[in-house]
Scaffold this motif. Structure first.
Motif, short mmCIF file in Angstrom:
data_model
loop_
_atom_site.label_atom_id
_atom_site.label_comp_id
_atom_site.label_asym_id
_atom_site.label_seq_id
_atom_site.Cartn_x
_atom_site.Cartn_y
_atom_site.Cartn_z
N GLN A 225 -1.40 -4.97 -14.57
CA GLN A 225 -2.04 -5.03 -13.25
C GLN A 225 -3.54 -5.27 -13.34
O GLN A 225 -4.12 -5.89 -12.46
CB GLN A 225 -1.80 -3.70 -12.51
N SER A 226 -4.16 -4.76 -14.39
CA SER A 226 -5.63 -4.76 -14.41
C SER A 226 -6.26 -5.91 -15.17
O SER A 226 -7.47 -6.01 -15.23
CB SER A 226 -6.14 -3.45 -15.01
N LEU A 227 -5.44 -6.76 -15.75
CA LEU A 227 -6.00 -7.83 -16.58
C LEU A 227 -7.02 -8.66 -15.80
O LEU A 227 -8.01 -9.11 -16.34
CB LEU A 227 -4.85 -8.70 -17.11
N GLN A 283 -10.32 -1.70 -19.43
CA GLN A 283 -10.25 -1.76 -17.98
C GLN A 283 -8.91 -1.23 -17.48
O GLN A 283 -8.82 -0.68 -16.38
CB GLN A 283 -10.50 -3.21 -17.51
N ALA A 284 -7.88 -1.38 -18.30
CA ALA A 284 -6.56 -0.87 -17.92
C ALA A 284 -6.63 0.65 -17.72
O ALA A 284 -6.07 1.20 -16.77
CB ALA A 284 -5.53 -1.22 -18.99
N VAL A 319 -11.01 -10.30 -6.78
CA VAL A 319 -9.87 -10.89 -7.50
C VAL A 319 -8.53 -10.40 -6.95
O VAL A 319 -7.51 -10.44 -7.63
CB VAL A 319 -9.96 -10.62 -9.02
N ASP A 320 -8.55 -9.95 -5.70
CA ASP A 320 -7.32 -9.57 -5.01
C ASP A 320 -6.50 -8.52 -5.75
O ASP A 320 -5.30 -8.66 -5.91
CB ASP A 320 -6.46 -10.83 -4.73
N MET A 321 -7.18 -7.46 -6.20
CA MET A 321 -6.44 -6.30 -6.72
C MET A 321 -5.86 -5.63 -5.48
O MET A 321 -6.54 -4.84 -4.81
CB MET A 321 -7.36 -5.35 -7.48
N ARG B 31 -5.08 -15.52 -6.68
CA ARG B 31 -5.85 -14.66 -7.58
C ARG B 31 -5.59 -15.06 -9.02
O ARG B 31 -4.57 -15.71 -9.31
CB ARG B 31 -5.46 -13.21 -7.36
N PRO B 32 -6.48 -14.66 -9.91
CA PRO B 32 -6.32 -15.03 -11.31
C PRO B 32 -5.01 -14.49 -11.88
O PRO B 32 -4.60 -13.38 -11.54
CB PRO B 32 -7.51 -14.36 -12.00
#
Lengths: 333, 266
Positions: A225-227, A283-284, A319-321, B31-32
């Motif tokens: 998810q966090s990449l 970051q993960a 980045v649309d998390m 998104r990436p």
């Protein structure tokens, strides 16, 4: 209590002016320069109730992005240490959404957990919240999945629900009733109108999500998810319930001050030790911390979630998390 | 060949370990995406919404560890890639840029010279809104411009989304994060915000490829990218250099030449 009255549209301005006459700052959503943000207003015409959400949350009114908490000066070998009085201007938040209002509960849980934070409390006591129920929601919203709702009164002193010709005004607290009493003619008897708010189906069951997070600490899900996460603090800084802060000194050889500023678990520096070791080195791990803090540690420690489902983080993320999507994935594991 | 077919092929043959591109989000967003299995290549999209500069990922530890990656690259991503090569942050063999044409056709640009040649054919144009605002700022008096930026920057919350979205902000230890000593105030008060954005703009002068991703990332809508654009344009005017045009570009602001026309340095 929740006594219900009717506030005709044209009386909103009377209300704003009554609040101003009473010496209160009125902060409301505005759409100046195409930006949805909270600004001081003098009249109802300046308020934008069409916009769904402001980019930043309302937490700044009680937890400013930077606040001076003490000052000191050095002279003749001695230190003169001075407390700083909290700046607590009587303020009414008018027109925020129920999710933003609910966010104050999450802040309250932290700032009054063991020590009562005098800066937070002074500002909180000087603050009254007149929220406006949502008649629409967007794809980032998920308040109903975290115990809230488009017409939820939690956290509000008055909840205004738009109806034909005005608003149904629920006087939720004594504080709210006192505000309405400032202009008794504006608030009419309830004509018995039906309250209609946005229909937002629940996307997930938060209790199941909290349960599912137990034992998923090492799941490859977090890395996947966090990449794309850039590791900035946009999500935390727009969040109504993110409460992490940093304490910094600004000083020269003669005097200095200590400041409390917003901080975020999204950055590597947040957990970096003086030794150079970082317990959250990827970051993960930082993304996992954000999810666990809100959906596992908060319920465990405070008996409530650290998320109100406003979707501001999702809208702000470069980045649309997408938080709702990520939570769904975690809940369905 | 289209992006999906090409990506599948690259992953199947093991030519790359991952394809960095875009996938559709849940809300009409893109998104990436990091595609590491050939079977997942079909999720890749590339359209006019895909404006984010993916080069920001190429210097990240998690991505470097993957091995050679392909990147579905819009011109700004290619420019940033060349600049990263010029700054010796990315090696030619680490990245396979895939330029995607308007009709969806993919061209592999395996070496820096190919990227340079490809970009030489692409005109760099600023967005109309940016051009307008830049012209408006240029027309202001110094005092007006100062007031404009003071007001804009007062809204900054110091989330550092602008820095983190920028492909050229790759420092493992940023001046902003340095606290022994602390060079720049941490707090997002007037001085702290001004210093941060001035330092960032100066660090980008001559290195900014003018993708505008810093401004796009700002959650409160401050056009911070214009500060970097302006510094970049000044460097171009003074030194004739444009970042992101060559993989072997000396940095204008730190290069000494014995035949420099200015005498003060000799």
């Amino acid at each position: 209590m929740a006594e219900t009255r009717f506030l005709p549209s044209e009386s909103l301005d009377t209300f704003v002016k009554a609040l101003r006459r009473d010496g209160r700052r009125v902060l409301a959503p505005t759409a100046r320069d195409g930006r949805a943000e909270l600004n001081p207003v003098e009249a109802a015409a300046e308020i934008d109730l069409e916009g769904l959400q402001t980019a930043l949350s309302a937490k700044e009114t009680v937890f400013p992005k930077v606040e001076r908490i003490l000052e000191y000066s050095l002279s003749g070998g001695g230190v003169d240490l001075r407390d700083v009085a909290p700046k607590a201007e009587p303020t009414v938040l008018l027109g925020v959404r129920p999710c933003d209002a609910a966010g104050f509960g999450a802040l309250d849980a932290v700032f009054n957990w063991d020590t009562r934070d005098r800066f937070f409390n002074a500002r909180r006591e000087a603050l009254a919240i007149v929220a406006v129920a949502c008649t629409r929601a967007d794809d980032a919203c998920f308040c109903t999945s975290v115990g809230g709702g488009p017409g939820s009164t939690a956290g509000s002193d008055i909840l205004l629900t738009p109806v034909q010709g005005g608003f149904l005004a629920e006087l939720v607290t004594e504080k709210g009733a006192a505000l309405a009493a400032l202009c008794p003619d504006a608030f009419r008897p309830d004509p018995g109108l039906e309250k209609k708010v946005a229909d937002l189906p629940m996307a997930f069951d938060h209790a199941a999500l909290t349960a599912s997070l137990q034992g998923r600490f090492e799941d490859p899900l977090w890395e996947r998810q966090s990449l794309r996460c850039l590791g900035c603090g946009a999500c935390a800084f727009v969040c109504p319930s993110c409460v992490c802060f940093d304490l910094v000194e600004e000083a020269d050889a003669r005097e200095g001050r200590r400041l409390r500023t917003w901080d975020t678990c999204g950055t590597a520096l947040f957990t970096l030790h003086a030794s150079g070791h970082n317990p959250r080195e990827s970051q993960a791990q930082r993304w996992r911390q954000r999810v666990y803090h809100k959906f596992s540690y908060y319920p465990e420690r405070y008996g409530r979630l650290g998320c109100v489902g406003c979707g501001k983080c999702t809208r702000a993320c470069p980045v649309d998390m997408d938080l709702q999507e990520h939570l769904l994935e975690a809940a369905q594991a | 060949m289209d992006l999906i077919t090409k990506s599948r092929e690259l992953l199947e043959t093991g030519a790359v370990k991952a394809v960095i591109g875009f996938e559709a989000g849940r809300r009409g967003t893109v998104r990436p995406a990091f595609v590491r299995e050939a079977a997942k290549a079909s999720t890749l999209v590339f359209d006019e919404r895909c404006t984010q500069n993916l080069a920001a990922y190429l210097t990240r530890r998690e991505v470097k560890r993957m091995g050679r990656v392909a990147v579905a690259a819009a011109p700004d991503t290619l420019r940033a890639l060349l600049q990263l090569m010029a700054e010796r942050q990315v090696k030619e063999e680490e990245v396979l840029p895939l330029a995607v044409a308007a009709d969806g056709t993919v061209t592999e640009l395996p070496c820096a010279a190919d990227v340079e040649a490809h970009l030489a054919l692409q005109a760099k144009e600023l967005k109309a809104a940016d051009r307008e605002l830049l012209a408006k700022l240029d027309a202001m008096s110094r005092e007006e411009r100062w007031a404009y930026w003071q007001k804009e920057l007062s809204r900054c919350v110091k989330c550092y989304a602008c820095r983190n979205a920028c492909p050229m902000c790759y420092c493992a230890h940023c001046t902003m994060d340095c606290n022994r000593p602390q060079w720049v105030p941490v707090a997002s008060h007037a001085l702290g915000n001004l210093e941060y954005h001035m330092v960032r703009a100066m660090h980008l002068a001559g290195r900014c490829v003018e993708c505008g991703d810093c401004g796009r990332a700002c959650p409160v809508g401050i056009p911070v990218h214009l500060l970097a654009f302006h510094c970049q344009e000044s460097v171009h005017a003074q030194f004739g250099q444009r970042a992101g045009t060559s993989a072997k570009l000396d940095y204008a602001l730190s290069t000494f030449r014995p035949d420099d026309k200015e005498t003060f340095i000799r």
